[in-house]
Scaffold this active site. Structure first.
Site, short mmCIF file in Angstrom:
data_model
loop_
_atom_site.label_atom_id
_atom_site.label_comp_id
_atom_site.label_asym_id
_atom_site.label_seq_id
_atom_site.Cartn_x
_atom_site.Cartn_y
_atom_site.Cartn_z
N THR A 163 0.85 -1.18 0.00
CA THR A 163 0.00 0.00 0.00
C THR A 163 0.89 1.23 0.00
O THR A 163 2.07 1.14 0.29
CB THR A 163 -0.85 -0.02 1.30
OG1 THR A 163 -1.62 -1.22 1.34
CG2 THR A 163 -1.77 1.16 1.41
N GLY A 170 1.48 -1.27 5.13
CA GLY A 170 1.98 -2.33 5.97
C GLY A 170 0.97 -3.33 6.47
O GLY A 170 1.24 -4.06 7.42
N GLY A 171 -0.23 -3.40 5.86
CA GLY A 171 -1.18 -4.43 6.22
C GLY A 171 -1.49 -4.47 7.70
O GLY A 171 -1.95 -3.50 8.30
#
Length: 530
Positions: A340, A422-423
Site C-alpha cells: 500500500t 503495511g497491512g
C-alpha cells in the site's frame, strides 16, 4: 485561487520522492490539498507500481479547519459473478491470476469524488494539469528503487508467466535498482482520462478496454460491474481522548482497531516508566483492539453492532481490565498482509488530506490489462468461502481492508494527518508514531524513524511473535522477554515495518512534514504566496 500575497504554509509527504514533489508543486501553485493528492496518487501509481495502481482501492480522510472531517470509501465490491459456486472449482480464492481479480477498482472513482469536494472550495485546476506529471513519468520512464527491485524479485516466479505482466519486467527479467522502466500503456490511459474525464474509467473507452482485457484474461469482472461502481462518502469513526479527537475510517477497514489502540493506550500510558513499558502497553492495547476487529469488522452490511460503541468509555474500561503492565497476553493470531502507499497533504488554507491507495499484495493479482497497462488488485482474496464466515464471499460485498488513513485534532490546536502502508502493521505503526509524537513529545521525524515493532504473522512466516527492529531491541528486548513476549529480531529500518509519514499543522500556521527512512519518500514543508 486567491489574489492576495499572504505567505501561507503548505506541506506534502509520500513514500516516493517523485510523487511527493508532484503533490508539493500543485500546492505551491495554489492547488488544494485534494488536487495535490490526486496528482500525487496518479504519480505514485506509476513510480511505485508494486504498491498501488489505478486498478486498486483508496480511502480518504479530508479535513477543513473548523469542520468535522469527511471520509471517502473508494474500495471495490465483489463483482456480480463472484459467488461460492464460481469458486467451487478452486476450493479457495486464488491469490494470483485472473480469478484473484474479482473486486472492482475504486481508486479512480475516489479521485473523482474527492475532486467534487475540492471544487466546492475553489475553482479547480484542469484535470490535464493534475495528471500531466504522471503521464510524463510513465512515458519517459521511472528509475527502479530498491523497494521495487525487492518486490520484483520476490514475485518473479509467481507473476512473470502471467500474460502481459512483462511490462513490469526488463527483457523478461526481474527489475534491478537504477534501471529505467517505461510504462507507455499507462501513460496513454492517463492521457485518455485527462481528455475524457475520470468517469471514463468506469463508463467510457477505458471501461470498455478493461472489460475486454479482464474477460480475455479469465477474470469474472464485466463491463456491467465497472458501469455500476461509485465511491461513497462515509462518516468517519472518532474517539476523544485526553489529548484530542482522533478519526479513522469505518468498516470494512480496520480503522476501528487503530482508534482502539490509541484510546486504550491513553488510559494506561501513565503506567509506563521506561521504553520497554511503553512498547509493551502499546502491544497489549493492539491485542485487545485486534480481538474486537476480528470479531466485528466486515462489509458494512454484516457489521452486527455500531462500531462507534466500541469506543465508548464503558467499552474501553472493560478492555483495559485485560491489559497487564507486567505480563503479555498469549497471542495466536492470523495476520493480514498488504502492500500500500499512504500520503498526506496540507494546503494554504489549512485543509488537510490523509489518503491511502493499494492493490493489496505486491503487484496485486498480477493480471495486467494490455490496452491500458493497469494491473488489477487481488483484494478479493480476503474473502472466505466458508459458509459461516463473517468474510464470506458474495456479489456486491466488500472484503475486509487493512487500509485506514488517520487524522487527529489535538487539544492544543495541532492537526495531524498520518498513516502508513503495511497491512497488519498499519494500526501498530500509527500508534507508534502518534504516541511518540504526542505523549513522548519527540520530533515528527524521530517519531517515524525510530525502531518499530510488528505483532503477528507475515508472509511465509507461521509464527505469531513480536518482531522488533534491532536498534529498538538493543534497548528493550530483555525486559519485554521477561514480560512474556515471544520476540524475533529483524534488521533496523526494515520495510516490513511499513512506510509511514505525517503532516502537522499548528495553530500558529507553522506546518511540518516527515517521511519514513524505510521508504524512497520525501516530505516537503514550505510557504507559498497567495
Amino acid at each position: 485561487m486567491s489574489n492576495s500575497t499572504t505567505l501561507r504554509p503548505v506541506a506534502f509527504t509520500a513514500p516516493h520522492y517523485a510523487a511527493s514533489q508532484v503533490g508539493q508543486n500543485v500546492l505551491q501553485h495554489g492547488g488544494t490539498a485534494i488536487e495535490a493528492m490526486v496528482a500525487a496518487a496518479a504519480s505514485i501509481s506509476v513510480v511505485y507500481p508494486h504498491m498501488n495502481s489505478m486498478g486498486g482501492d483508496g480511502f480518504w480522510l479530508i479535513s477543513e479547519p473548523g469542520k468535522e472531517p469527511v471520509a471517502i470509501d473508494a474500495s471495490g465490491t465483489a463483482c456480480a459473478q463472484a459467488d461460492l459456486a464460481y469458486y467451487a472449482k478452486h476450493g479457495t480464492i486464488p491469490s494470483r491470476g485472473p480469478d484473484a481479480a474479482l473486486t472492482m477498482a475504486g481508486a479512480v472513482s475516489g479521485w473523482q469524488k474527492a475532486l467534487e469536494i475540492s471544487h466546492t472550495w475553489q475553482s479547480g485546476l484542469p484535470l490535464s494539469e493534475l495528471l500531466a506529471p504522471a503521464i510524463g513519468q510513465a512515458e519517459w520512464g521511472i528509475e527502479v528503487t530498491q523497494s521495487l527491485q525487492d518486490a520484483s524479485e520476490k514475485t518473479f516466479d509467481d507473476l512473470s508467466t502471467i500474460p502481459h505482466f512483462e511490462q513490469f519486467l526488463i527483457k523478461g527479467k526481474s527489475l534491478k535498482k537504477g534501471k529505467i522502466l517505461k510504462l507507455p500503456a499507462i501513460a496513454k490511459t492517463l492521457a485518455k482520462l485527462a481528455e475524457n474525464g475520470l468517469e471514463d474509467f468506469y463508463k467510457g473507452e477505458i471501461a470498455q478496454a478493461l472489460a475486454e482485457d479482464l474477460s480475455a484474461a479469465g477474470s469474472p469482472i464485466t463491463l456491467e460491474d465497472l458501469n455500476a461502481y461509485e465511491a461513497q462518502i462515509v462518516t468517519p469513526l472518532s474517539v476523544t481522548t485526553s489529548v484530542g479527537k482522533l478519526y479513522n475510517l469505518p468498516a470494512p477497514t480496520q480503522g476501528i482497531a487503530s482508534l482502539l489502540i490509541l484510546a486504550l493506550f491513553d488510559k494506561v500510558q501513565h503506567l509506563a516508566t521506561n521504553e520497554a513499558d511503553f512498547v509493551h502497553l502499546l502491544v497489549e492495547c493492539t491485542k485487545q483492539a485486534f480481538i474486537k476487529r476480528n470479531q466485528y469488522v466486515a462489509d458494512q452490511s454484516r457489521v452486527s453492532i455500531d462500531l462507534q460503541n466500541l469506543l465508548s468509555l464503558e467499552s474501553l474500561d472493560a478492555m483495559v481490565l485485560d491489559i497487564n503492565i507486567d505480563s503479555a497476553l498469549s497471542w495466536p493470531h492470523l495476520a493480514k498482509p498488504g502492500d500500500t502507499i499512504w500520503m498526506g497533504a496540507c494546503d494554504s488554507e489549512g485543509r488537510m488530506v490523509s489518503y491511502i491507495q493499494s492493490i493489496y499484495w505486491e503487484f496485486g493479482s498480477g493480471v495486467v490489462s494490455p490496452q491500458t497497462g493497469i494491473v488489477w488488485n487481488n483484494r478479493g482474496t480476503s474473502f472466505s468461502l466458508q459458509a459461516d464466515s463473517l468474510q464470506q464471499l458474495a456479489p456486491g460485498m466488500k472484503p475486509f481492508h487493512t487500509l485506514n488513513p488517520a487524522f487527529a485534532e489535538l487539544n492544543d490546536g495541532r492537526r495531524i494527518s498520518y498513516g502508513t502502508m503495511g497491512g497488519e502493521g498499519q494500526p501498530q505503526t500509527q500508534a507508534a508514531i502518534f504516541s511518540r509524537y504526542v505523549y513522548q513529545q519527540k520530533s515528527l521525524a524521530e517519531s517515524i524513524s525510530l525502531g518499530r515493532w510488528l505483532l503477528g504473522r507475515t508472509w511465509g512466516d507461521e509464527s505469531h511473535n513480536l518482531k522488533i527492529e534491532q536498534d529498538l531491541a538493543d534497548d528493550i528486548q530483555s525486559e519485554l522477554s521477561a514480560k512474556g513476549h515471544d520476540i524475533a529480531l529483524v534488521d533496523s529500518r526494515n520495510e516490513l515495518m511499513g512506510h509511514a509519514g505525517a503532516v502537522v499543522m499548528r495553530p500558529d500556521d507553522n506546518v511540518s512534514a516527515a517521511t519514513d527512512p524505510r521508504s524512497d519518500g520525501n516530505a516537503f514543508a514550505a510557504h507559498t504566496y497567495e
